[in-house]
Design a protein around this motif. Structure first.
Motif, PDB file in Angstrom:
ATOM      1  N   GLU A 189      19.115  46.174 -26.473  1.00 36.07           N
ATOM      2  CA  GLU A 189      17.917  45.927 -25.676  1.00 36.07           C
ATOM      3  C   GLU A 189      18.259  45.112 -24.425  1.00 36.07           C
ATOM      4  N   ILE A 190      19.164  44.178 -24.579  1.00 36.10           N
ATOM      5  CA  ILE A 190      19.603  43.375 -23.442  1.00 36.10           C
ATOM      6  C   ILE A 190      20.334  44.251 -22.439  1.00 36.10           C
ATOM      7  N   LYS A 191      21.205  45.114 -22.929  1.00 37.38           N
ATOM      8  CA  LYS A 191      21.935  46.021 -22.037  1.00 37.38           C
ATOM      9  C   LYS A 191      20.983  46.955 -21.293  1.00 37.38           C
ATOM     10  N   ALA A 192      19.918  47.365 -21.959  1.00 39.16           N
ATOM     11  CA  ALA A 192      18.985  48.299 -21.350  1.00 39.16           C
ATOM     12  C   ALA A 192      18.088  47.639 -20.305  1.00 39.16           C
ATOM     13  N   THR A 193      17.817  46.355 -20.457  1.00 38.96           N
ATOM     14  CA  THR A 193      16.865  45.694 -19.571  1.00 38.96           C
ATOM     15  C   THR A 193      17.505  44.724 -18.593  1.00 38.96           C
ATOM     16  N   ALA A 194      18.763  44.404 -18.765  1.00 37.25           N
ATOM     17  CA  ALA A 194      19.436  43.449 -17.875  1.00 37.25           C
ATOM     18  C   ALA A 194      20.481  44.189 -17.041  1.00 37.25           C
ATOM     19  N   TYR A 195      20.984  43.506 -16.072  1.00 35.03           N
ATOM     20  CA  TYR A 195      22.021  44.097 -15.221  1.00 35.03           C
ATOM     21  C   TYR A 195      23.392  43.897 -15.861  1.00 35.03           C
ATOM     22  N   LEU A 196      23.582  44.547 -16.996  1.00 38.00           N
ATOM     23  CA  LEU A 196      24.843  44.484 -17.721  1.00 38.00           C
ATOM     24  C   LEU A 196      25.396  45.894 -17.869  1.00 38.00           C
ATOM     25  N   ASP A 197      26.683  45.984 -17.766  1.00 39.93           N
ATOM     26  CA  ASP A 197      27.337  47.266 -17.966  1.00 39.93           C
ATOM     27  C   ASP A 197      27.382  47.581 -19.454  1.00 39.93           C
ATOM     28  N   GLU A 198      27.407  48.846 -19.789  1.00 38.48           N
ATOM     29  CA  GLU A 198      27.497  49.263 -21.191  1.00 38.48           C
ATOM     30  C   GLU A 198      28.787  48.788 -21.852  1.00 38.48           C
ATOM     31  N   ASN A 199      29.794  48.451 -21.060  1.00 41.08           N
ATOM     32  CA  ASN A 199      31.078  48.039 -21.607  1.00 41.08           C
ATOM     33  C   ASN A 199      31.152  46.556 -21.958  1.00 41.08           C
ATOM     34  N   VAL A 200      30.081  45.802 -21.729  1.00 41.50           N
ATOM     35  CA  VAL A 200      30.080  44.388 -22.081  1.00 41.50           C
ATOM     36  C   VAL A 200      30.151  44.269 -23.596  1.00 41.50           C
ATOM     37  N   ASP A 201      31.039  43.420 -24.065  1.00 42.79           N
ATOM     38  CA  ASP A 201      31.261  43.244 -25.500  1.00 42.79           C
ATOM     39  C   ASP A 201      30.000  42.707 -26.183  1.00 42.79           C
ATOM     40  N   GLU A 202      29.557  43.386 -27.234  1.00 42.70           N
ATOM     41  CA  GLU A 202      28.356  42.965 -27.956  1.00 42.70           C
ATOM     42  C   GLU A 202      28.533  41.601 -28.612  1.00 42.70           C
ATOM     43  N   GLU A 203      29.739  41.252 -28.973  1.00 41.77           N
ATOM     44  CA  GLU A 203      29.994  39.936 -29.573  1.00 41.77           C
ATOM     45  C   GLU A 203      29.670  38.827 -28.569  1.00 41.77           C
ATOM     46  N   LEU A 204      30.002  39.041 -27.323  1.00 41.54           N
ATOM     47  CA  LEU A 204      29.681  38.075 -26.263  1.00 41.54           C
ATOM     48  C   LEU A 204      28.171  37.963 -26.100  1.00 41.54           C
ATOM     49  N   ILE A 205      27.482  39.091 -26.114  1.00 38.84           N
ATOM     50  CA  ILE A 205      26.025  39.073 -25.998  1.00 38.84           C
ATOM     51  C   ILE A 205      25.413  38.351 -27.187  1.00 38.84           C
TER      52      ILE A 205
END
Length: 70
Positions: A12-28
């Motif tokens: 949900e964060i990836k879909a609504t924020a300016y984050l690339d799909e390649n950002v590690d989910e562990e970091l999020i």
């Protein structure tokens, strides 16, 4: 990492924020947990905070709490 109740899913964060799909989910996840503890917990209080975490972990979120989370 232990099973931690997140108030928002990393997708949900990836879909609504300016984050690339390649950002590690562990970091999020780490940032989300920190944000919950630092900003949401003091705002809503310990009782409601713990209730939300318990309901999310048990997948039994009430309709009122679901509205709050949305």
């Amino acid at each position: 990492m232990a099973n931690i109740a997140l108030f928002i899913h990393p997708n949900e964060i990836k879909a609504t924020a300016y984050l690339d799909e390649n950002v590690d989910e562990e970091l999020i996840r780490n940032v989300t947990v920190l944000s919950q503890d630092l900003y949401i917990h003091p705002l809503i209080g310990t009782g409601l905070f713990e209730e939300l975490k318990t309901q999310i972990a048990a997948v039994t979120v009430t309709s009122l709490n679901a509205t709050l989370l949305t």
